[in-house]
Design a protein around this motif. Structure first.
Motif, short mmCIF file in Angstrom:
data_model
loop_
_atom_site.label_atom_id
_atom_site.label_comp_id
_atom_site.label_asym_id
_atom_site.label_seq_id
_atom_site.Cartn_x
_atom_site.Cartn_y
_atom_site.Cartn_z
N ALA A 164 12.27 9.69 -2.85
CA ALA A 164 11.98 10.31 -1.63
C ALA A 164 10.25 10.16 -1.11
O ALA A 164 10.29 10.42 0.71
N ARG A 165 9.63 9.74 -1.38
CA ARG A 165 7.95 9.87 -0.75
C ARG A 165 8.29 8.56 0.18
O ARG A 165 7.72 8.36 0.78
N MET A 166 9.42 7.13 -0.44
CA MET A 166 9.91 5.68 0.32
C MET A 166 10.41 6.68 1.57
O MET A 166 11.40 5.40 2.11
N GLY A 167 11.39 7.99 1.36
CA GLY A 167 12.14 8.07 2.69
C GLY A 167 13.53 7.58 2.39
O GLY A 167 14.58 7.63 3.04
N ARG A 168 13.96 8.24 1.06
CA ARG A 168 14.84 7.00 0.30
C ARG A 168 16.01 7.71 0.11
O ARG A 168 15.86 8.76 -0.01
N ASP B 117 0.96 -1.28 0.06
CA ASP B 117 -0.17 0.12 0.41
C ASP B 117 0.82 1.43 0.49
O ASP B 117 0.58 1.85 -0.68
N ARG B 118 1.60 0.90 0.80
CA ARG B 118 2.73 2.55 0.49
C ARG B 118 3.57 3.01 -0.77
O ARG B 118 3.30 4.36 -0.98
N SER B 119 3.57 1.86 -1.12
CA SER B 119 4.22 1.65 -2.47
C SER B 119 3.50 2.00 -3.77
O SER B 119 4.08 2.72 -3.96
N PHE B 120 2.81 1.49 -3.49
CA PHE B 120 1.84 2.27 -4.29
C PHE B 120 1.43 3.76 -4.30
O PHE B 120 1.17 3.98 -5.07
#
Length: 108
Positions: free
Chosen positions: A104-108, A32-35
């Protein structure tokens, strides 16, 4: 007697291990977070999202005549694989910008 007992307690505690809590971010990303991050990354880069189908793991965004498709798949080991593909005439750096927005949205 008290010294012997205290020594036994100290030696017993020396063999205990403390593992602490898992490091935040060490767990695999959820589907869900990745989508949501894939769809948001497309919007961040000005694409108009025309398809957002969570059940198939597909997000399609359009910019002019170009199309960017994100495929979000749950792997057998529990990890999530996200792939961005582009078709049609487009800005050559668009995929890189979408990918950076995703990271960036995934905090990488």
């Amino acid at each position: 007697m008290a010294r012997t007992l205290a020594g036994a307690v100290v030696l017993g505690l020396a063999g205990c291990a403390y593992y602490g809590y898992p490091v935040p971010g060490a767990m695999p990303a959820s589907f869900d977070r990745s989508f949501a991050a894939a769809a948001g990354a497309m919007r961040d880069q000005g694409l108009q999202v025309s398809v957002e189908d969570r059940s198939s793991g597909t997000v399609v965004g359009r910019a002019g005549q170009g199309t960017v498709t994100a495929s979000v798949r749950q792997q057998a080991d529990g990890s999530v694989r996200v792939q961005f593909d582009a078709t049609g005439p487009r800005d050559p750096g668009l995929i890189d910008r979408v990918s950076r927005s995703y990271d960036a949205r995934m905090g990488r």
